[in-house]
Design a protein around this motif. Structure first.
Motif, PDB file in Angstrom:
ATOM      1  N   LEU A 177      79.734  30.337  40.661  1.00 29.35           N
ATOM      2  CA  LEU A 177      79.343  30.016  42.079  1.00 29.35           C
ATOM      3  C   LEU A 177      78.154  28.980  42.098  1.00 29.35           C
ATOM      4  CD1 LEU A 177      79.118  30.611  45.114  1.00 29.35           C
ATOM      5  CD2 LEU A 177      77.337  32.189  44.655  1.00 29.35           C
ATOM      6  N   ILE A 178      77.103  29.049  40.981  1.00 27.88           N
ATOM      7  CA  ILE A 178      76.012  28.077  40.600  1.00 27.88           C
ATOM      8  C   ILE A 178      76.793  26.653  40.281  1.00 27.88           C
ATOM      9  CG2 ILE A 178      74.373  27.512  39.084  1.00 27.88           C
ATOM     10  CD1 ILE A 178      73.886  30.304  38.711  1.00 27.88           C
ATOM     11  N   TYR A 179      77.875  26.790  39.309  1.00 26.66           N
ATOM     12  CA  TYR A 179      78.725  25.562  39.280  1.00 26.66           C
ATOM     13  C   TYR A 179      79.287  24.886  40.244  1.00 26.66           C
ATOM     14  CZ  TYR A 179      82.801  23.205  37.309  1.00 26.66           C
ATOM     15  OH  TYR A 179      83.722  22.102  36.940  1.00 26.66           O
ATOM     16  N   LEU A 180      80.028  25.684  41.303  1.00 27.95           N
ATOM     17  CA  LEU A 180      80.734  25.013  42.189  1.00 27.95           C
ATOM     18  C   LEU A 180      79.627  24.378  43.238  1.00 27.95           C
ATOM     19  CD1 LEU A 180      83.295  27.576  43.167  1.00 27.95           C
ATOM     20  CD2 LEU A 180      83.796  25.549  42.146  1.00 27.95           C
ATOM     21  N   GLY A 196      78.396  20.055  43.710  1.00 33.97           N
ATOM     22  CA  GLY A 196      77.971  19.774  45.123  1.00 33.97           C
ATOM     23  C   GLY A 196      78.620  20.252  46.219  1.00 33.97           C
ATOM     24  N   PHE A 197      79.350  21.319  46.150  1.00 34.06           N
ATOM     25  CA  PHE A 197      80.120  22.072  47.361  1.00 34.06           C
ATOM     26  C   PHE A 197      79.126  22.760  48.236  1.00 34.06           C
ATOM     27  CE2 PHE A 197      84.062  22.460  44.412  1.00 34.06           C
ATOM     28  CZ  PHE A 197      84.019  20.959  44.538  1.00 34.06           C
ATOM     29  N   GLU A 198      79.535  22.839  49.366  1.00 30.33           N
ATOM     30  CA  GLU A 198      78.540  23.635  50.203  1.00 30.33           C
ATOM     31  C   GLU A 198      78.407  24.927  49.959  1.00 30.33           C
ATOM     32  OE1 GLU A 198      79.300  22.920  54.332  1.00 30.33           O
ATOM     33  OE2 GLU A 198      78.873  21.131  54.432  1.00 30.33           O
ATOM     34  N   LEU A 199      77.314  25.782  50.067  1.00 30.38           N
ATOM     35  CA  LEU A 199      77.236  27.347  49.455  1.00 30.38           C
ATOM     36  C   LEU A 199      78.313  27.950  50.028  1.00 30.38           C
ATOM     37  CD1 LEU A 199      75.667  29.093  47.820  1.00 30.38           C
ATOM     38  CD2 LEU A 199      74.006  29.554  49.583  1.00 30.38           C
ATOM     39  N   GLY A 200      78.417  27.810  51.417  1.00 28.68           N
ATOM     40  CA  GLY A 200      79.775  28.634  52.188  1.00 28.68           C
ATOM     41  C   GLY A 200      80.846  28.344  51.745  1.00 28.68           C
ATOM     42  N   LEU A 201      81.274  26.978  51.409  1.00 26.45           N
ATOM     43  CA  LEU A 201      82.516  26.520  50.787  1.00 26.45           C
ATOM     44  C   LEU A 201      82.585  27.290  49.543  1.00 26.45           C
ATOM     45  CD1 LEU A 201      85.168  25.089  50.761  1.00 26.45           C
ATOM     46  CD2 LEU A 201      83.812  23.137  50.160  1.00 26.45           C
TER      47      LEU A 201
END
Length: 422
Positions: A34-37, A42-47
């Motif tokens: 999740l940290i990587y994404l 740079g993906f939004e946290l919800g995404l």
């Protein structure tokens, strides 16, 4: 341990000796995907959270077909496909720069998760039988935790969000660890197909569908128990426990990380001793003991929420994970062993798929309920739901005991230690 190792067939030794290495790669990436994404790509946290959910969703969808394929084509064939998908998925994820590519990678990883779980348990059951089977599942669980724990420590030291290449490296390393089981399956274990044909005497149908299996009361109760156990257990580790620890107990993220380390250490240190103590007891009674231990663990976490932010809260959070881990050492040897003792050799994949689906369902439902309760500041209700779940497990174990045959409940010794399906 020496007597257990001596009693194992050669195939069982090969499988067990490489478990920690195989799971080391999973530990490298599991806490940091999740940290990587979010922070590296740079993906939004919800995404990013939605993308992560693909692993569980795809895994649940694939579990049923995976169990059927295991029975038709053998556990080895399914594992070769699943592990290959995992390796490719991790390599793709290592270089994914768009949500679409990341989604493709996570679908491949989820495919492996859903297909390989019932296949791997079926392969173990094809190699190891009798009392050794329960011991094997317990020791395998300890080694899985050891590999993931060490991998998590190494990943935490090595991965740096300011150096994206470090995340690429750990995902590629995870893919490379998949080569270990592939080498085993293509080399020393190439003859262990994990497939058996139905007896030709007409007493046993050649194939049994999922509905027919679920009509058995023992299977239904074991499946429900597995779902609830996962819901109040592993389904809380990634969301409910950290959320409660931060929101209600008000402890630091460092304390939460240390709690997971405590969990791993307790499992690795105590699993061998626990196996020796439970092998003469009915598995349903072991489940009841586990439910009591887990209820005590949730009580300790609840105490941390009553006196937040101080030493008592920290002690409560750490104690919760230690006591919970003790319960895990009781759960992991008993449920898969019972499921495989209920199964016939030629339908073992389906039985393991049902257990895996119950586990995945609980892992999906757990964070949803925890998120709802904690979002509405219902910390006390959250703990109450978890303790009630423990009571439900104990009650279901008593009902299960009335339906499960003695041979699947640890009440009858099985003399043979190897299976004709090898």
């Amino acid at each position: 341990m020496r007597s257990f190792w001596a009693a194992l067939p050669t195939e069982g030794r090969w499988l067990l000796s490489t478990v920690a290495i195989q799971t080391l790669g999973r530990g490298l990436t599991l806490p940091f995907t999740l940290i990587y994404l979010h922070e590296v790509r740079g993906f939004e946290l919800g995404l990013s959270g939605t993308l992560m959910a693909l692993i569980a969703i795809v895994g649940l969808l694939v579990t049923g077909p995976g169990g059927t394929m295991t029975d038709r084509h053998g556990a080895r064939a399914v594992l070769l496909v699943g592990i290959s998908a995992m390796a490719v998925g991790n390599v793709v994820l290592a270089f994914a720069t768009t949500p679409l590519v990341a989604a493709l990678a996570l679908v491949l990883i989820g495919f492996n998760f859903g297909a390989s779980w019932p296949a791997f348990n079926a392969l173990i059951a094809a190699v190891v039988t009798g009392e050794l089977r329960q011991q094997y599942f317990g020791i395998n669980f300890a080694l899985v935790n050891l590999g993931i724990g060490v991998g998590g420590i190494v990943g935490g030291v090595f991965a740096d969000v300011h150096r994206p290449g470090t995340f690429t490296a750990i995902f590629v390393a995870n893919a490379l660890t998949g080569l270990v089981p592939l080498v085993l399956l293509l080399g020393p274990l190439r003859h262990v197909h994990g497939r058996a044909t139905a007896p030709e005497d007409g007493t046993t149908p050649a194939t049994v569908g999922y509905l027919a299996i679920l009509r058995q009361p023992a299977v239904r109760w074991l499946t429900l128990l597995t779902f609830v156990g996962t819901f109040i257990g592993y389904g809380q580790h990634e969301a409910g426990f950290p959320g409660f620890a931060r929101q209600a107990a008000e402890v630091s993220t460092r304390t939460i990380g240390l709690a997971f380390a405590v969990n791993t250490v307790v499992i690795v240190v105590l699993q061998f001793s626990v196996l020796n103590r439970i092998k003469r007891h009915l598995r349903t009674r072991v489940m009841i003991a586990m439910a009591g231990i887990w209820a005590a663990a949730w009580g300790l976490l609840g105490l941390a929420g009553v006196v937040p932010g101080g030493g008592v809260a920290i002690a409560g959070v750490l104690a919760y994970m230690g006591v919970f881990a003790l319960g895990e050492t009781l759960l992991q040897p008993t449920v898969p062993a019972m499921a495989n003792d209920l199964a016939s050799d030629h339908n073992r994949g389906r039985y393991n798929a049902i257990t895996a689906a119950a586990f995945q369902g609980g892992a999906i439902a757990g964070p949803v309920v925890a998120g709802f309760l904690l979002q509405h500041h219902l910390a006390a209700a959250y703990i109450a739901v978890m303790v009630a779940g423990c009571a439900a497990i104990a009650a279901m174990a008593l009902v299960l005991e009335r339906h499960v045959p003695a041979s699947a409940n640890g009440g009858a010794a099985v003399a043979s230690t190897t299976s004709g399906a090898v």
